[in-house]
Design an enzyme around this catalytic site. Sequence first.
Site, PDB file in Angstrom:
ATOM      1  N   THR A 132     -43.265  31.453  -9.509  1.00 47.90           N
ATOM      2  CA  THR A 132     -42.444  30.472  -8.903  1.00 47.90           C
ATOM      3  C   THR A 132     -42.274  30.713  -7.768  1.00 47.90           C
ATOM      4  O   THR A 132     -42.261  31.955  -7.189  1.00 47.90           O
ATOM      5  CB  THR A 132     -41.173  30.148  -9.704  1.00 47.90           C
ATOM      6  OG1 THR A 132     -40.554  29.268  -8.933  1.00 47.90           O
ATOM      7  CG2 THR A 132     -40.491  31.487  -9.898  1.00 47.90           C
ATOM      8  N   ASP A 133     -41.840  29.653  -6.733  1.00 47.52           N
ATOM      9  CA  ASP A 133     -41.637  29.896  -5.339  1.00 47.52           C
ATOM     10  C   ASP A 133     -40.050  30.285  -5.292  1.00 47.52           C
ATOM     11  O   ASP A 133     -39.972  30.871  -4.088  1.00 47.52           O
ATOM     12  CB  ASP A 133     -41.956  28.620  -4.381  1.00 47.52           C
ATOM     13  CG  ASP A 133     -41.189  27.353  -5.027  1.00 47.52           C
ATOM     14  OD1 ASP A 133     -40.475  27.528  -5.913  1.00 47.52           O
ATOM     15  OD2 ASP A 133     -41.041  26.295  -4.410  1.00 47.52           O
ATOM     16  N   GLU A 134     -39.472  30.316  -6.270  1.00 47.99           N
ATOM     17  CA  GLU A 134     -37.978  30.500  -6.226  1.00 47.99           C
ATOM     18  C   GLU A 134     -37.887  32.239  -5.950  1.00 47.99           C
ATOM     19  O   GLU A 134     -36.789  32.541  -5.413  1.00 47.99           O
ATOM     20  CB  GLU A 134     -37.254  30.244  -7.439  1.00 47.99           C
ATOM     21  CG  GLU A 134     -37.236  28.844  -7.652  1.00 47.99           C
ATOM     22  CD  GLU A 134     -36.241  28.127  -8.454  1.00 47.99           C
ATOM     23  OE1 GLU A 134     -35.387  28.858  -8.944  1.00 47.99           O
ATOM     24  OE2 GLU A 134     -36.337  26.817  -8.752  1.00 47.99           O
ATOM     25  N   TYR A 158     -32.468  33.105 -13.021  1.00 47.54           N
ATOM     26  CA  TYR A 158     -33.904  32.595 -13.543  1.00 47.54           C
ATOM     27  C   TYR A 158     -34.911  33.452 -12.131  1.00 47.54           C
ATOM     28  O   TYR A 158     -35.898  33.986 -12.809  1.00 47.54           O
ATOM     29  CB  TYR A 158     -34.010  31.201 -13.285  1.00 47.54           C
ATOM     30  CG  TYR A 158     -35.401  30.584 -13.322  1.00 47.54           C
ATOM     31  CD1 TYR A 158     -36.321  30.885 -14.180  1.00 47.54           C
ATOM     32  CD2 TYR A 158     -36.113  30.151 -11.950  1.00 47.54           C
ATOM     33  CE1 TYR A 158     -37.667  30.530 -14.183  1.00 47.54           C
ATOM     34  CE2 TYR A 158     -37.433  29.689 -12.065  1.00 47.54           C
ATOM     35  CZ  TYR A 158     -37.878  29.799 -13.243  1.00 47.54           C
ATOM     36  OH  TYR A 158     -39.410  29.494 -12.902  1.00 47.54           O
ATOM     37  N   LYS A 162     -37.859  36.180 -12.722  1.00 43.41           N
ATOM     38  CA  LYS A 162     -39.409  36.022 -12.461  1.00 43.41           C
ATOM     39  C   LYS A 162     -39.903  37.006 -11.389  1.00 43.41           C
ATOM     40  O   LYS A 162     -41.184  37.266 -11.588  1.00 43.41           O
ATOM     41  CB  LYS A 162     -39.415  34.532 -11.995  1.00 43.41           C
ATOM     42  CG  LYS A 162     -39.228  33.453 -12.900  1.00 43.41           C
ATOM     43  CD  LYS A 162     -40.241  33.528 -14.033  1.00 43.41           C
ATOM     44  CE  LYS A 162     -41.563  32.818 -13.562  1.00 43.41           C
ATOM     45  NZ  LYS A 162     -42.765  32.921 -15.041  1.00 43.41           N
TER      46      LYS A 162
HETATM   47  P1  NAD Z   1     -40.943  24.955 -19.957  1.00 49.25           P
HETATM   48  O1  NAD Z   1     -39.465  25.385 -20.192  1.00 49.25           O
HETATM   49  O2  NAD Z   1     -41.169  23.797 -20.143  1.00 49.25           O
HETATM   50  O3  NAD Z   1     -41.787  25.430 -21.138  1.00 49.25           O
HETATM   51  C1  NAD Z   1     -42.005  27.127 -21.419  1.00 49.25           C
HETATM   52  C2  NAD Z   1     -42.432  27.348 -22.598  1.00 49.25           C
HETATM   53  O4  NAD Z   1     -42.507  28.687 -23.019  1.00 49.25           O
HETATM   54  C3  NAD Z   1     -42.162  26.719 -23.960  1.00 49.25           C
HETATM   55  O5  NAD Z   1     -43.355  25.792 -24.633  1.00 49.25           O
HETATM   56  C4  NAD Z   1     -41.439  27.851 -24.792  1.00 49.25           C
HETATM   57  O6  NAD Z   1     -41.222  27.272 -26.322  1.00 49.25           O
HETATM   58  C5  NAD Z   1     -42.145  28.871 -24.434  1.00 49.25           C
HETATM   59  N1  NAD Z   1     -41.622  30.021 -24.519  1.00 49.25           N
HETATM   60  C6  NAD Z   1     -40.200  30.492 -24.018  1.00 49.25           C
HETATM   61  N2  NAD Z   1     -39.854  31.467 -24.619  1.00 49.25           N
HETATM   62  C7  NAD Z   1     -40.773  32.154 -25.172  1.00 49.25           C
HETATM   63  C8  NAD Z   1     -40.899  33.522 -25.745  1.00 49.25           C
HETATM   64  N3  NAD Z   1     -40.376  34.345 -25.823  1.00 49.25           N
HETATM   65  N4  NAD Z   1     -42.202  33.830 -26.600  1.00 49.25           N
HETATM   66  C9  NAD Z   1     -43.454  32.667 -26.588  1.00 49.25           C
HETATM   67  N5  NAD Z   1     -43.100  31.578 -26.032  1.00 49.25           N
HETATM   68  C10 NAD Z   1     -41.987  31.114 -25.281  1.00 49.25           C
HETATM   69  O7  NAD Z   1     -41.567  25.594 -18.459  1.00 49.25           O
HETATM   70  P2  NAD Z   1     -42.561  25.096 -17.758  1.00 49.25           P
HETATM   71  O8  NAD Z   1     -41.581  24.367 -16.654  1.00 49.25           O
HETATM   72  O9  NAD Z   1     -43.681  24.402 -18.385  1.00 49.25           O
HETATM   73  O10 NAD Z   1     -42.869  26.471 -16.757  1.00 49.25           O
HETATM   74  C11 NAD Z   1     -44.156  27.090 -17.228  1.00 49.25           C
HETATM   75  C12 NAD Z   1     -44.111  28.292 -16.383  1.00 49.25           C
HETATM   76  O11 NAD Z   1     -44.484  27.975 -14.856  1.00 49.25           O
HETATM   77  C13 NAD Z   1     -42.878  29.360 -16.306  1.00 49.25           C
HETATM   78  O12 NAD Z   1     -43.317  30.600 -16.073  1.00 49.25           O
HETATM   79  C14 NAD Z   1     -42.394  29.015 -14.808  1.00 49.25           C
HETATM   80  O13 NAD Z   1     -41.500  29.926 -14.449  1.00 49.25           O
HETATM   81  C15 NAD Z   1     -43.463  28.420 -14.068  1.00 49.25           C
HETATM   82  N6  NAD Z   1     -43.212  27.565 -12.999  1.00 49.25           N
HETATM   83  C16 NAD Z   1     -42.486  26.299 -13.443  1.00 49.25           C
HETATM   84  C17 NAD Z   1     -42.376  25.534 -12.474  1.00 49.25           C
HETATM   85  C18 NAD Z   1     -41.736  24.225 -12.748  1.00 49.25           C
HETATM   86  O14 NAD Z   1     -41.423  23.139 -11.680  1.00 49.25           O
HETATM   87  N7  NAD Z   1     -41.567  23.666 -13.924  1.00 49.25           N
HETATM   88  C19 NAD Z   1     -42.619  25.514 -11.112  1.00 49.25           C
HETATM   89  C20 NAD Z   1     -43.594  26.940 -10.759  1.00 49.25           C
HETATM   90  C21 NAD Z   1     -43.629  27.919 -11.748  1.00 49.25           C
HETATM   91  O1  DAU Z   2     -39.445  25.721  -7.588  1.00 51.66           O
HETATM   92  C1  DAU Z   2     -40.028  25.959  -8.736  1.00 51.66           C
HETATM   93  C2  DAU Z   2     -38.988  25.785  -9.837  1.00 51.66           C
HETATM   94  O2  DAU Z   2     -38.570  24.424  -9.977  1.00 51.66           O
HETATM   95  C3  DAU Z   2     -39.409  26.460 -11.139  1.00 51.66           C
HETATM   96  O3  DAU Z   2     -39.754  27.830 -10.924  1.00 51.66           O
HETATM   97  C4  DAU Z   2     -38.232  25.877 -12.094  1.00 51.66           C
HETATM   98  O4  DAU Z   2     -38.703  26.399 -13.643  1.00 51.66           O
HETATM   99  C5  DAU Z   2     -37.982  24.684 -12.238  1.00 51.66           C
HETATM  100  O5  DAU Z   2     -36.983  24.354 -13.240  1.00 51.66           O
HETATM  101  C6  DAU Z   2     -37.362  24.048 -10.838  1.00 51.66           C
HETATM  102  O6  DAU Z   2     -36.475  24.692 -10.619  1.00 51.66           O
HETATM  103  P1  DAU Z   2     -35.087  23.544  -9.880  1.00 51.66           P
HETATM  104  O7  DAU Z   2     -33.749  24.256 -10.098  1.00 51.66           O
HETATM  105  O8  DAU Z   2     -35.634  23.461  -8.401  1.00 51.66           O
HETATM  106  O9  DAU Z   2     -35.296  22.373 -10.531  1.00 51.66           O
HETATM  107  P2  DAU Z   2     -34.442  21.216 -11.345  1.00 51.66           P
HETATM  108  O10 DAU Z   2     -35.158  19.941 -11.683  1.00 51.66           O
HETATM  109  O11 DAU Z   2     -33.389  22.109 -12.004  1.00 51.66           O
HETATM  110  O12 DAU Z   2     -33.450  20.718 -10.019  1.00 51.66           O
HETATM  111  C7  DAU Z   2     -34.040  20.145  -8.691  1.00 51.66           C
HETATM  112  C8  DAU Z   2     -32.983  20.050  -7.616  1.00 51.66           C
HETATM  113  O13 DAU Z   2     -32.058  18.969  -8.219  1.00 51.66           O
HETATM  114  C9  DAU Z   2     -32.208  21.049  -7.599  1.00 51.66           C
HETATM  115  O14 DAU Z   2     -31.922  21.440  -6.273  1.00 51.66           O
HETATM  116  C10 DAU Z   2     -31.018  20.900  -8.456  1.00 51.66           C
HETATM  117  C11 DAU Z   2     -30.716  19.425  -8.343  1.00 51.66           C
HETATM  118  N1  DAU Z   2     -30.315  18.656  -9.698  1.00 51.66           N
HETATM  119  C12 DAU Z   2     -30.786  19.135 -10.669  1.00 51.66           C
HETATM  120  C13 DAU Z   2     -30.397  18.529 -11.903  1.00 51.66           C
HETATM  121  C14 DAU Z   2     -30.863  18.967 -13.323  1.00 51.66           C
HETATM  122  C15 DAU Z   2     -29.333  17.833  -9.498  1.00 51.66           C
HETATM  123  O15 DAU Z   2     -28.821  17.436  -8.583  1.00 51.66           O
HETATM  124  N2  DAU Z   2     -28.774  17.117 -10.641  1.00 51.66           N
HETATM  125  C16 DAU Z   2     -29.166  17.750 -11.997  1.00 51.66           C
HETATM  126  O16 DAU Z   2     -28.743  16.946 -12.919  1.00 51.66           O
END
Ligand code: NAD
Ligand code: DAU
Length: 351
Positions: A132-134, A158, A162
């Site tokens: 992730t970019d975080e 988190y 990562k």
């Molecule tokens: P998500 O939470 O939707 O899905 C995570 C999946 O991993 C689920 O299917 C869960 O059952 C599985 N999982 C969790 N713990 C596990 C374990 N111990 N063993 C096996 N499976 C397990 O996550 P996502 O948003 O699809 O993100 C996927 C990946 O991409 C993550 O590594 C996250 O850090 C990264 N990522 C997410 C975003 C985003 O915006 N969502 C952006 C950049 C990177």
């Molecule tokens: O940048 C990549 C990341 O983006 C991934 O690595 C994470 O897995 C993914 O969850 C996401 O993280 P964020 O914390 O940026 O996403 P989230 O959707 O939780 O929140 C987006 C923005 O909105 C953040 O600034 C918090 C704000 N927010 C979020 C929720 C859930 C609100 O204001 N209200 C809310 O109820």
Amino acid sequence: MSKHILITGGAGFIGSHVVRLFVTRYPDYKIINLDKLTYAGNLENLKDIESRPNYIFEHGDIVDEAFVNGLFEKYPLDGVIHLAAESHVDRSITDPMAFVRTNVMGTCNLLNAAKNAWKGNYEGKRFYHVSTDEVYGELHNPQEFFVETTSYDPRSPYSASKASSDHFVRAYHNTYGLPVVISNCSNNYGPNHFPEKLIPLMINNIRNKKPLPVYGKGENVRDWLFVKDHARAIDIIFHDGKNGDTYNIGGNNEWKNIDLVHLLIRLMDKKLGNPEGESTRLITYVTDRAGHDLRYAIDATKLMTELGWSPSVTFEEGLAQTVDWYFDNWDWIENITSGEYQKYYESMYKL
Ligand code: NAD
Ligand code: DAU
């Protein structure tokens, strides 16, 4: 050429799009989806491809050493695409150890299993870590963007978990020669996004006329990318990325949270047949997230110039597709929000 690829977290949001892309695009590959099916994992996400002959589901935990080693014995794995993780920042604030367990220990377990199984015979092998970019922290200067050489500065449990996993992946490359590649992506959105995250939470609450919780003043900025474009990037990097390299992936599409909430209100009110702006009254400013990162913004030049990737849809197109998908799949979201998630929602928002 035939390959056996283990995709972890394939029942989650991004993982399900990656599994679908690989299963449909590469009929000669065997795709093994390893997922624990936590609250975020949902096999419904893969209903359309589950009976394909090149798709196998393995239910298990990446932290379980014997189970993971067993998969490397059971299948002649050529590649791992590792997405399984605890992914929600708010949950990491209330339960950081769950993030250490899955994101750090689980990743190390997979690295170790790959190293032990491949025994230094790395021809045709690849361990791809999806990050992730975080990990780069937050930006304040509007002219600044995260590049691949930006120093790590994770600020939430988190992102710290990562970042730690990224370091272990690089350590296995440097120390044991494990062929690895890492990508760091910005915020994804699209179909199957779990409704604890901003965009699907707002879509669901607008539909149900529930308060729209905006953290702090809503001034935090995120760079949004359509999930299918992330999956395409993973495909390209898995096949063509340089061994040991890192690639940033982003949408060049920055939005202040509050502006995005207004945009979603416009789209949703139109689709619901409400008077324009009716749902604006639902906006509710709530206590800010602890340690809330101000802005993320990715510079994806390396991926675009070296590997020829670019997003295939504009934000308008991607968001319209996303809203349409939720309208066609309210039962998907209702199945998720009716059980355990409802308890989480109530304890989290108290609205
Ligand atoms: P998500 O939470 O939707 O899905 C995570 C999946 O991993 C689920 O299917 C869960 O059952 C599985 N999982 C969790 N713990 C596990 C374990 N111990 N063993 C096996 N499976 C397990 O996550 P996502 O948003 O699809 O993100 C996927 C990946 O991409 C993550 O590594 C996250 O850090 C990264 N990522 C997410 C975003 C985003 O915006 N969502 C952006 C950049 C990177
Ligand atoms: O940048 C990549 C990341 O983006 C991934 O690595 C994470 O897995 C993914 O969850 C996401 O993280 P964020 O914390 O940026 O996403 P989230 O959707 O939780 O929140 C987006 C923005 O909105 C953040 O600034 C918090 C704000 N927010 C979020 C929720 C859930 C609100 O204001 N209200 C809310 O109820």
